[in-house]
Design a protein around this motif. Structure first.
Motif, PDB file in Angstrom:
ATOM      1  N   ASN A 105      37.355  37.076  14.410  1.00 22.50           N
ATOM      2  CA  ASN A 105      38.447  36.818  13.469  1.00 22.50           C
ATOM      3  C   ASN A 105      38.987  35.404  13.696  1.00 22.50           C
ATOM      4  O   ASN A 105      38.479  34.659  14.539  1.00 22.50           O
ATOM      5  CB  ASN A 105      39.548  37.888  13.571  1.00 22.50           C
ATOM      6  CG  ASN A 105      40.248  37.887  14.926  1.00 22.50           C
ATOM      7  OD1 ASN A 105      40.119  36.953  15.700  1.00 22.50           O
ATOM      8  ND2 ASN A 105      40.995  38.942  15.193  1.00 22.50           N
TER       9      ASN A 105
ATOM     10  N   GLN B 262      41.445  34.394  15.200  1.00 26.67           N
ATOM     11  CA  GLN B 262      41.937  34.145  16.562  1.00 26.67           C
ATOM     12  C   GLN B 262      40.787  33.891  17.540  1.00 26.67           C
ATOM     13  O   GLN B 262      41.009  33.736  18.730  1.00 26.67           O
ATOM     14  CB  GLN B 262      42.736  35.344  17.101  1.00 26.67           C
ATOM     15  CG  GLN B 262      43.099  36.408  16.113  1.00 26.67           C
ATOM     16  CD  GLN B 262      44.406  36.123  15.418  1.00 26.67           C
ATOM     17  OE1 GLN B 262      45.227  35.433  15.991  1.00 26.67           O
ATOM     18  NE2 GLN B 262      44.599  36.630  14.232  1.00 26.67           N
TER      19      GLN B 262
ATOM     20  N   SER C  22      46.773  39.937   7.046  1.00 32.99           N
ATOM     21  CA  SER C  22      46.187  40.851   8.031  1.00 32.99           C
ATOM     22  C   SER C  22      45.697  40.056   9.227  1.00 32.99           C
ATOM     23  O   SER C  22      45.193  38.932   9.063  1.00 32.99           O
ATOM     24  CB  SER C  22      45.008  41.595   7.406  1.00 32.99           C
ATOM     25  OG  SER C  22      44.248  42.235   8.416  1.00 32.99           O
ATOM     26  N   GLU C  23      45.808  40.659  10.411  1.00 31.72           N
ATOM     27  CA  GLU C  23      45.262  40.014  11.614  1.00 31.72           C
ATOM     28  C   GLU C  23      43.784  39.686  11.429  1.00 31.72           C
ATOM     29  O   GLU C  23      43.278  38.717  11.994  1.00 31.72           O
ATOM     30  CB  GLU C  23      45.424  40.946  12.827  1.00 31.72           C
ATOM     31  CG  GLU C  23      44.810  40.353  14.084  1.00 31.72           C
ATOM     32  CD  GLU C  23      44.969  41.193  15.338  1.00 31.72           C
ATOM     33  OE1 GLU C  23      45.985  41.895  15.472  1.00 31.72           O
ATOM     34  OE2 GLU C  23      44.066  41.152  16.173  1.00 31.72           O
ATOM     35  N   GLU C  24      43.090  40.478  10.642  1.00 35.41           N
ATOM     36  CA  GLU C  24      41.633  40.356  10.553  1.00 35.41           C
ATOM     37  C   GLU C  24      41.153  39.405   9.463  1.00 35.41           C
ATOM     38  O   GLU C  24      39.951  39.244   9.283  1.00 35.41           O
ATOM     39  CB  GLU C  24      41.008  41.743  10.349  1.00 35.41           C
ATOM     40  CG  GLU C  24      41.377  42.757  11.418  1.00 35.41           C
ATOM     41  CD  GLU C  24      41.064  42.277  12.846  1.00 35.41           C
ATOM     42  OE1 GLU C  24      40.145  41.452  13.022  1.00 35.41           O
ATOM     43  OE2 GLU C  24      41.776  42.713  13.771  1.00 35.41           O
TER      44      GLU C  24
ATOM     45  N   ASP D 125      48.717  44.447  11.367  1.00 39.60           N
ATOM     46  CA  ASP D 125      47.597  44.483  12.315  1.00 39.60           C
ATOM     47  C   ASP D 125      46.999  45.873  12.106  1.00 39.60           C
ATOM     48  O   ASP D 125      47.591  46.868  12.508  1.00 39.60           O
ATOM     49  CB  ASP D 125      48.126  44.313  13.747  1.00 39.60           C
ATOM     50  CG  ASP D 125      47.004  44.443  14.774  1.00 39.60           C
ATOM     51  OD1 ASP D 125      45.858  44.733  14.390  1.00 39.60           O
ATOM     52  OD2 ASP D 125      47.292  44.253  15.969  1.00 39.60           O
TER      53      ASP D 125
ATOM     54  N   ASP E 139      45.760  47.838  16.167  1.00 40.57           N
ATOM     55  CA  ASP E 139      46.216  47.176  17.386  1.00 40.57           C
ATOM     56  C   ASP E 139      45.652  47.900  18.607  1.00 40.57           C
ATOM     57  O   ASP E 139      45.572  49.128  18.633  1.00 40.57           O
ATOM     58  CB  ASP E 139      47.744  47.178  17.443  1.00 40.57           C
ATOM     59  CG  ASP E 139      48.240  46.484  18.692  1.00 40.57           C
ATOM     60  OD1 ASP E 139      47.909  45.306  18.878  1.00 40.57           O
ATOM     61  OD2 ASP E 139      48.914  47.136  19.501  1.00 40.57           O
TER      62      ASP E 139
ATOM     63  N   ARG F 192      50.637  38.027  18.251  1.00 38.46           N
ATOM     64  CA  ARG F 192      50.917  37.310  17.029  1.00 38.46           C
ATOM     65  C   ARG F 192      52.334  37.620  16.541  1.00 38.46           C
ATOM     66  O   ARG F 192      52.787  38.761  16.594  1.00 38.46           O
ATOM     67  CB  ARG F 192      49.898  37.671  15.941  1.00 38.46           C
ATOM     68  CG  ARG F 192      48.587  36.917  16.010  1.00 38.46           C
ATOM     69  CD  ARG F 192      47.847  36.963  17.317  1.00 38.46           C
ATOM     70  NE  ARG F 192      47.567  38.309  17.813  1.00 38.46           N
ATOM     71  CZ  ARG F 192      46.361  38.828  17.957  1.00 38.46           C
ATOM     72  NH1 ARG F 192      45.301  38.129  17.661  1.00 38.46           N
ATOM     73  NH2 ARG F 192      46.203  40.047  18.455  1.00 38.46           N
TER      74      ARG F 192
ATOM     75  N   TYR G 117      52.854  39.855  12.633  1.00 39.65           N
ATOM     76  CA  TYR G 117      52.502  41.273  12.425  1.00 39.65           C
ATOM     77  C   TYR G 117      52.434  42.047  13.738  1.00 39.65           C
ATOM     78  O   TYR G 117      51.973  43.174  13.759  1.00 39.65           O
ATOM     79  CB  TYR G 117      51.184  41.388  11.622  1.00 39.65           C
ATOM     80  CG  TYR G 117      50.131  40.367  12.012  1.00 39.65           C
ATOM     81  CD1 TYR G 117      49.359  40.557  13.140  1.00 39.65           C
ATOM     82  CD2 TYR G 117      49.959  39.206  11.272  1.00 39.65           C
ATOM     83  CE1 TYR G 117      48.409  39.617  13.512  1.00 39.65           C
ATOM     84  CE2 TYR G 117      49.015  38.249  11.645  1.00 39.65           C
ATOM     85  CZ  TYR G 117      48.243  38.470  12.765  1.00 39.65           C
ATOM     86  OH  TYR G 117      47.305  37.537  13.148  1.00 39.65           O
ATOM     87  N   GLU G 118      52.875  41.429  14.845  1.00 36.75           N
ATOM     88  CA  GLU G 118      52.994  42.175  16.112  1.00 36.75           C
ATOM     89  C   GLU G 118      54.413  42.012  16.675  1.00 36.75           C
ATOM     90  O   GLU G 118      55.169  42.978  16.756  1.00 36.75           O
ATOM     91  CB  GLU G 118      51.935  41.699  17.120  1.00 36.75           C
ATOM     92  CG  GLU G 118      50.525  42.079  16.684  1.00 36.75           C
ATOM     93  CD  GLU G 118      49.422  41.643  17.631  1.00 36.75           C
ATOM     94  OE1 GLU G 118      48.428  42.368  17.747  1.00 36.75           O
ATOM     95  OE2 GLU G 118      49.513  40.556  18.230  1.00 36.75           O
TER      96      GLU G 118
ATOM     97  N   HIS H 298      49.280  33.185  11.507  1.00 42.08           N
ATOM     98  CA  HIS H 298      48.650  33.795  12.689  1.00 42.08           C
ATOM     99  C   HIS H 298      49.200  33.224  14.000  1.00 42.08           C
ATOM    100  O   HIS H 298      48.562  33.340  15.047  1.00 42.08           O
ATOM    101  CB  HIS H 298      47.129  33.607  12.629  1.00 42.08           C
ATOM    102  CG  HIS H 298      46.478  34.320  11.481  1.00 42.08           C
ATOM    103  ND1 HIS H 298      46.436  35.702  11.381  1.00 42.08           N
ATOM    104  CD2 HIS H 298      45.854  33.850  10.373  1.00 42.08           C
ATOM    105  CE1 HIS H 298      45.801  36.037  10.262  1.00 42.08           C
ATOM    106  NE2 HIS H 298      45.436  34.939   9.633  1.00 42.08           N
TER     107      HIS H 298
ATOM    108  N   ARG I 161      51.045  32.562  17.480  1.00 42.12           N
ATOM    109  CA  ARG I 161      51.224  33.434  18.652  1.00 42.12           C
ATOM    110  C   ARG I 161      52.557  33.148  19.314  1.00 42.12           C
ATOM    111  O   ARG I 161      53.061  32.016  19.238  1.00 42.12           O
ATOM    112  CB  ARG I 161      50.122  33.183  19.679  1.00 42.12           C
ATOM    113  CG  ARG I 161      48.734  33.552  19.198  1.00 42.12           C
ATOM    114  CD  ARG I 161      47.713  33.124  20.220  1.00 42.12           C
ATOM    115  NE  ARG I 161      46.366  33.215  19.710  1.00 42.12           N
ATOM    116  CZ  ARG I 161      45.542  34.247  19.931  1.00 42.12           C
ATOM    117  NH1 ARG I 161      45.940  35.267  20.658  1.00 42.12           N
ATOM    118  NH2 ARG I 161      44.321  34.250  19.446  1.00 42.12           N
TER     119      ARG I 161
END
Ligand code: AHM
Ligand code: MG
Length: 333
Positions: free
Chosen positions: A59, A61, A91-93, A114, A117, A276, A279-280, A311, A313
């Motif tokens: 992804n 990241q 989305s994380e992905e 996410d 997770d 992140r 979304y986290e 995205h 962190r």
């Protein structure tokens, strides 16, 4: 026999208490809950579906994606893009933000998630989850990248779904935190944990101890003091837990208190932490604060960070109020 309140009933009752509520958020959350039921079912079938293991892709990241990272992302996108409640998703992905296809109406919310997770745990059959954050967008208009770059304090709603021994959804719309358990037989989330609160004190910490040598001094000091137990400056023995699934750690903290730390470290100075923001850290931070806990980078309140990318962190220190305050004070020292 008393029938437990379903998630839909709970949301509609909350909505009725707000004079200007249109019901859009309720409908969006019901769609998210439905997507998560599908994910719960997919995850629970484990190796039988042939979906465990790596997808062989990375992804944005630079993390290797699991097959289930991609499948659960597709479940979320498919469940939400057509609904008319969203003007965009993150989305994380997926590297860029996800636009709503042309043929569907654009709604007044933005969803950030996410989809799975803790997915490093999937092959060893441990708890994983879906984390989501809802922001305001502009109805009838396609979202732009800038629309997503809001602080966590502006979230309309945040939640996560835990795929553990039972499937649970934890949710806040800014009026406290409530927990719902999925009744697998009838396919409904039911209210089982109303008004969840985090005890202000704790004797339990969560951190990946193998990174000790890379941590900043304030985090080393805090953990070293905990490790010294009764003989050290804290004068009490601490317990440690690390599931490597933030969803599981935050749920445990909501249940019995604790502190979770994934701080910045010197392994890769180009990254400020692992987790992140959008979304986290933000949704978890909103939930933790709504339950009476705190959430900080050590230097600032996470919900006040103005994001510069979707995205991004951040270091994360969250949980029982008095312990988070202590770690923050060590950073100020
Ligand atoms: P993921 O979103 O790719 O699963 O990564 C986030 C997870 C968190 O749930 C967890 O706290 C952390 O990564 C564990 O990291 P580590 O394996 O470094 O201990
Ligand atoms: Mg994650």
């Amino acid at each position: 026999m008393s029938i437990q309140k379903t998630f839909t009933q709970f949301m509609i009752e909350q909505q009725r208490a707000l004079p200007n509520a249109t019901g859009d958020l309720t409908l969006l959350l019901v769609d998210i809950a439905n997507a998560c039921k599908r994910i719960s079912h997919t995850v629970s079938r484990g190796a039988m579906t042939g979906m465990l293991g790596s997808a062989g892709t990375e992804n944005v990241q630079g993390e290797t994606q699991k097959k289930l990272d991609i499948i659960t992302n597709d479940i979320m996108v498919d469940a939400l893009e057509w609904t008319g409640h969203l003007s965009g998703m993150v989305s994380e992905e997926v590297d860029d933000f996800i636009a709503i296809p042309e043929q569907y109406p654009k709604g007044k919310y933005l969803a950030l998630f996410d989809p799975l997770d803790g997915s490093s745990n999937i092959d060893v059959n441990l708890t994983v989850g879906t984390i989501f954050s809802i922001l305001s967008g502009t109805e009838g208009v396609d979202a732009t990248l800038e629309d997503f770059l809001q602080t966590g304090a502006e979230q309309v709603c945040a939640g996560f779904v835990l795929y553990g021994p039972s499937t649970m959804m934890i949710l806040t719309t800014g009026q406290g935190v409530n927990g719902f358990t999925l009744d697998q037989d009838v396919g409904e989330f039911v209210l089982t944990h109303p008004n969840m609160t985090i005890p202000e004190d704790t004797k339990e910490f969560s951190i990946n101890m193998s990174n000790h040598r890379f941590w900043e001094t304030p985090v080393q000091r805090y953990i070293d003091e905990c490790m010294q137990g009764e003989e050290g400056p804290r004068g009490i023995n601490f317990n440690m837990r690390w599931v490597a699934s933030m969803v599981a750690e935050v749920y445990r903290i909501l249940t019995r208190g604790g502190i979770f730390i994934y701080s910045q470290d010197t392994r890769d100075t180009s990254k400020s932490g692992k987790l992140r923001l959008m979304y986290e850290a933000n949704p978890m931070g909103y939930i933790v604060e709504q339950a009476g806990g705190q959430c900080s980078t050590g230097r600032e309140r996470i919900l006040e960070i103005v994001p510069d990318s979707i995205h991004q962190r951040v270091p994360v220190i969250l949980g029982s109020k008095n312990e988070v305050e202590r770690v923050v004070s060590y950073h100020l020292d």
